[in-house]
Design a protein around this motif. Structure first.
Motif, PDB file in Angstrom:
ATOM      1  N   GLN A   1      62.901 -13.400  57.522  1.00 53.15           N
ATOM      2  CA  GLN A   1      62.753 -13.529  56.189  1.00 53.15           C
ATOM      3  C   GLN A   1      61.259 -13.897  55.823  1.00 53.15           C
ATOM      4  N   LYS A   2      60.781 -13.548  54.770  1.00 48.90           N
ATOM      5  CA  LYS A   2      59.551 -14.124  54.341  1.00 48.90           C
ATOM      6  C   LYS A   2      59.695 -15.394  53.848  1.00 48.90           C
ATOM      7  N   ILE A   3      58.647 -16.427  54.171  1.00 45.80           N
ATOM      8  CA  ILE A   3      58.680 -17.633  54.038  1.00 45.80           C
ATOM      9  C   ILE A   3      59.005 -18.111  52.615  1.00 45.80           C
ATOM     10  N   HIS A   4      59.790 -18.912  52.340  1.00 48.46           N
ATOM     11  CA  HIS A   4      60.253 -19.325  50.824  1.00 48.46           C
ATOM     12  C   HIS A   4      60.933 -20.754  50.842  1.00 48.46           C
ATOM     13  N   TRP A   5      60.654 -21.451  49.767  1.00 43.02           N
ATOM     14  CA  TRP A   5      61.300 -22.878  49.682  1.00 43.02           C
ATOM     15  C   TRP A   5      62.486 -23.032  50.037  1.00 43.02           C
ATOM     16  N   LYS A   6      63.636 -21.876  49.768  1.00 47.36           N
ATOM     17  CA  LYS A   6      64.806 -22.119  50.034  1.00 47.36           C
ATOM     18  C   LYS A   6      65.247 -22.183  51.518  1.00 47.36           C
ATOM     19  N   GLN A   7      64.010 -21.881  52.397  1.00 48.75           N
ATOM     20  CA  GLN A   7      64.449 -22.108  53.853  1.00 48.75           C
ATOM     21  C   GLN A   7      64.046 -23.357  54.241  1.00 48.75           C
ATOM     22  N   ASN A   8      63.785 -24.347  53.265  1.00 51.48           N
ATOM     23  CA  ASN A   8      63.564 -25.913  53.746  1.00 51.48           C
ATOM     24  C   ASN A   8      64.752 -26.339  54.314  1.00 51.48           C
ATOM     25  N   HIS A   9      65.836 -25.999  54.228  1.00 49.25           N
ATOM     26  CA  HIS A   9      66.865 -26.449  55.130  1.00 49.25           C
ATOM     27  C   HIS A   9      67.117 -26.009  56.675  1.00 49.25           C
ATOM     28  N   ASP A  10      66.285 -24.908  56.954  1.00 46.36           N
ATOM     29  CA  ASP A  10      66.142 -24.391  58.033  1.00 46.36           C
ATOM     30  C   ASP A  10      64.944 -24.832  59.072  1.00 46.36           C
ATOM     31  N   ILE A  11      63.996 -25.622  58.387  1.00 53.58           N
ATOM     32  CA  ILE A  11      62.832 -25.905  58.877  1.00 53.58           C
ATOM     33  C   ILE A  11      62.365 -27.207  58.811  1.00 53.58           C
ATOM     34  N   THR A  12      61.964 -27.930  59.932  1.00 53.05           N
ATOM     35  CA  THR A  12      61.454 -29.382  60.023  1.00 53.05           C
ATOM     36  C   THR A  12      60.177 -29.490  60.564  1.00 53.05           C
TER      37      THR A  12
END
Length: 242
Positions: free
Chosen positions: A77-88
């Motif tokens: 997926q293109k990087i988006h703020w909704k991916q915050n739960h997937d990335i630390t």
């Protein structure tokens, strides 16, 4: 898979794919057509000297800054703020919770991040030999690094980015951090990218390596293949950056 230079092949098993990333800060070119893939469920060493572009690349992957050109995708997926739960992401300049105790920092992280595992964090601070009642601003650099790793790993995200987690800390802290990473990769595999220029103690961690120089991918591939064909990761590093 072995990749030489920027023309990376990508596969469906890649957690992160970067294509022709360019980033400038004023007149300084920080990333120069950077192209690489980072395999899912593996530990990748993002290796290079200070100023090579490692921190900027991790910030782009985390969505904290945007490239001037090119594209990065995380789990397709293109990087988006909704991916915050997937990335630390753990920055090398992180300063969190300085006036909290260790325990308060952990409890506050639970409020901030729904996926934060409080029980796991409490187990980790014991293993890391941290005093739950000690104020964060009184911790040594090694203790502080261990605490921030606890706060990252307890979030249970699919992708963890560690920016120079071993820089300037004592050998015991390095060993504890490395052991925790190994244990948690065995328990619940996730994708981990570690940027570092400290190779000697850490190369045994890596499944995959990406060497970045002057903002470009100059060599990347499976670590076992690299060792079999070119020598130790430390030897390769010295050859690239001497």
């Amino acid at each position: 898979m072995i990749t030489h230079g920027p023309n990376s092949l990508v596969t469906n098993s890649d957690a992160v794919v970067c294509k022709e990333l360019v980033k400038r800060y004023k007149q300084k070119l920080v990333l120069n057509q950077f192209t690489a893939s980072f395999p899912a469920g593996k530990i990748t060493g993002l290796l290079g000297q200070n100023g090579a572009g490692k921190s900027t690349l991790l910030k782009i992957i985390a969505g904290l800054t945007q490239p001037d050109h090119g594209e990065a995708r995380v789990f397709g997926q293109k990087i988006h703020w909704k991916q915050n739960h997937d990335i630390t992401i753990l920055s090398d300049r992180t300063k969190w919770y300085e006036h909290h105790t260790v325990l308060e920092a952990i409890k506050f992280s639970k409020v901030l991040f729904p996926s934060f595992d409080l029980e796991k964090a409490l187990e980790l601070i014991q293993f890391m030999e941290l005093d739950a009642d000690q104020k964060v601003h009184t911790l040594s650099k090694g203790q502080e690094s261990r605490l921030y790793l606890v706060l990252c790993l307890a979030r249970n995200t699919k992708l963890v980015l560690l920016d120079e987690p071993f820089s300037g800390i004592d050998l015991v802290s390095k060993e504890q951090i490395i052991q925790v990473i190994i244990d948690y990769m065995v328990e619940s595999p996730f994708t981990l990218i570690i940027s570092t220029h400290e190779i000697h103690e850490t190369e045994g961690l890596f499944d995959h390596a990406v060497f970045i120089r002057n903002g470009a991918n100059v060599l990347s591939g499976d670590v076992e293949y690299l060792r079999a064909t070119q020598g130790s990761i430390e030897t390769i590093y010295r050859g690239i950056y001497r």
